[in-house]
Design a protein around this motif. Structure first.
Motif, PDB file in Angstrom:
ATOM      1  N   ASP A  43       0.808  -1.028   0.073  1.00 36.39           N
ATOM      2  CA  ASP A  43       0.132  -0.369  -0.117  1.00 36.39           C
ATOM      3  C   ASP A  43       1.167   0.990  -0.076  1.00 36.39           C
ATOM      4  O   ASP A  43       2.095   1.243   0.921  1.00 36.39           O
ATOM      5  N   THR A  46       1.869   3.229   3.589  1.00 33.80           N
ATOM      6  CA  THR A  46       2.171   1.665   4.259  1.00 33.80           C
ATOM      7  C   THR A  46       4.032   2.082   3.561  1.00 33.80           C
ATOM      8  O   THR A  46       4.580   2.467   4.639  1.00 33.80           O
ATOM      9  N   ASP A  64       2.574  -3.781  15.859  1.00 31.79           N
ATOM     10  CA  ASP A  64       1.704  -3.105  14.470  1.00 31.79           C
ATOM     11  C   ASP A  64       0.135  -2.973  14.836  1.00 31.79           C
ATOM     12  O   ASP A  64       0.746  -4.278  14.961  1.00 31.79           O
ATOM     13  N   CYS A  67      -1.974  -5.389  11.546  1.00 35.28           N
ATOM     14  CA  CYS A  67      -0.875  -5.339  10.870  1.00 35.28           C
ATOM     15  C   CYS A  67      -0.965  -6.333   9.197  1.00 35.28           C
ATOM     16  O   CYS A  67       0.531  -6.041   8.432  1.00 35.28           O
ATOM     17  N   ILE A  72       4.823  -3.892   7.569  1.00 29.88           N
ATOM     18  CA  ILE A  72       5.354  -2.941   8.434  1.00 29.88           C
ATOM     19  C   ILE A  72       5.731  -3.405   9.864  1.00 29.88           C
ATOM     20  O   ILE A  72       7.168  -3.070  10.742  1.00 29.88           O
ATOM     21  N   SER A 129       1.676   1.814  12.188  1.00 30.67           N
ATOM     22  CA  SER A 129      -0.014   2.049  12.151  1.00 30.67           C
ATOM     23  C   SER A 129      -0.388   2.084  10.637  1.00 30.67           C
ATOM     24  O   SER A 129      -0.315   3.994  10.842  1.00 30.67           O
ATOM     25  N   ASN A 130      -0.567   1.454   9.613  1.00 32.46           N
ATOM     26  CA  ASN A 130      -1.816   2.303   8.402  1.00 32.46           C
ATOM     27  C   ASN A 130      -2.786   1.884   8.864  1.00 32.46           C
ATOM     28  O   ASN A 130      -3.404   1.033   9.151  1.00 32.46           O
TER      29      ASN A 130
END
Length: 204
Positions: A43, A46, A64, A67, A72, A129-130
């Motif tokens: 992504d 990310t 993360d 996840c 990540i 984090s995304n």
């Protein structure tokens, strides 16, 4: 992205494939499947987070949050081999792939689990984090309020959020909740927010 990526047990038909995570300091081949977040490519958010956030702490417990199949968490584990990295998600299919990807990469300092199965007493030197913006604002806020208070006193969280999906309003909300927050990077319509623990007197 897949409409089922935040389901506990996605019902999307399986379609396995692989994606490459190529960063200046590492190259990982990651297996993915349908029914999880961004199965066809890393992504862009990310990638922005991994390329712009400062190095994670060298030791301690790192998290993360959300996840997926692990890009990540595996980057954190690679960059901080003396740390213990935890990846949490609601998507059980993604967790299986994340664990397999860690084994394939030879990373033994990372574990993947459902969030409610993680030791509630664990505190984190870093949270990356995304976050799953598309679960809705109320659910996102609940998620962040469940995990951000678990930062250690000197810990920091780094979140990546698209501008048009509410990065600026999220920053304001975090500030209103007592978490000092600043934008540390902006690229390709993504914002990276650095969030510090609540300070005394700032709890709403």
């Amino acid at each position: 992205m897949g409409e089922h990526y935040f389901a506990e047990r996605p019902d999307a038909a399986t379609r396995r494939r692989s994606v490459d995570l190529v960063l200046p300091d590492l190259h990982l081949r990651l297996d993915t499947d349908s029914g999880m977040f961004s199965p066809d490519r890393i992504d862009p958010g990310t990638r922005v987070l991994l390329e712009t956030a400062p190095d994670p702490p060298e030791s301690g417990d790192l998290l993360d949050l959300g996840c997926g199949y692990g890009p990540i968490a595996l980057t954190l584990a690679s960059r901080s081999p003396q740390a213990m990295v935890w990846g949490v998600d609601v998507n059980q299919r993604a967790l299986v792939f994340a664990e397999s990807n860690a084994q394939a990469a030879g990373l033994d300092n990372v574990r993947f689990t459902l969030g409610d199965e993680l030791d509630p007493g664990l505190r984190f030197a870093a949270i990356w984090s995304n976050p799953p913006i598309r679960i809705g604002k109320a659910a996102l806020h609940d998620l962040l309020l469940a995990w951000l208070p678990r930062l250690t006193p000197g810990g920091l969280a780094h979140l990546v959020v698209q501008k048009h999906l509410g990065s600026d309003s999220l920053q304001q909300w975090l500030e209103g909740q007592g978490f000092p927050t600043e934008r540390i990077a902006s690229r390709s319509a993504y914002r990276v927010l650095r969030v510090a623990p609540r300070t005394e007197g700032r709890t709403p």
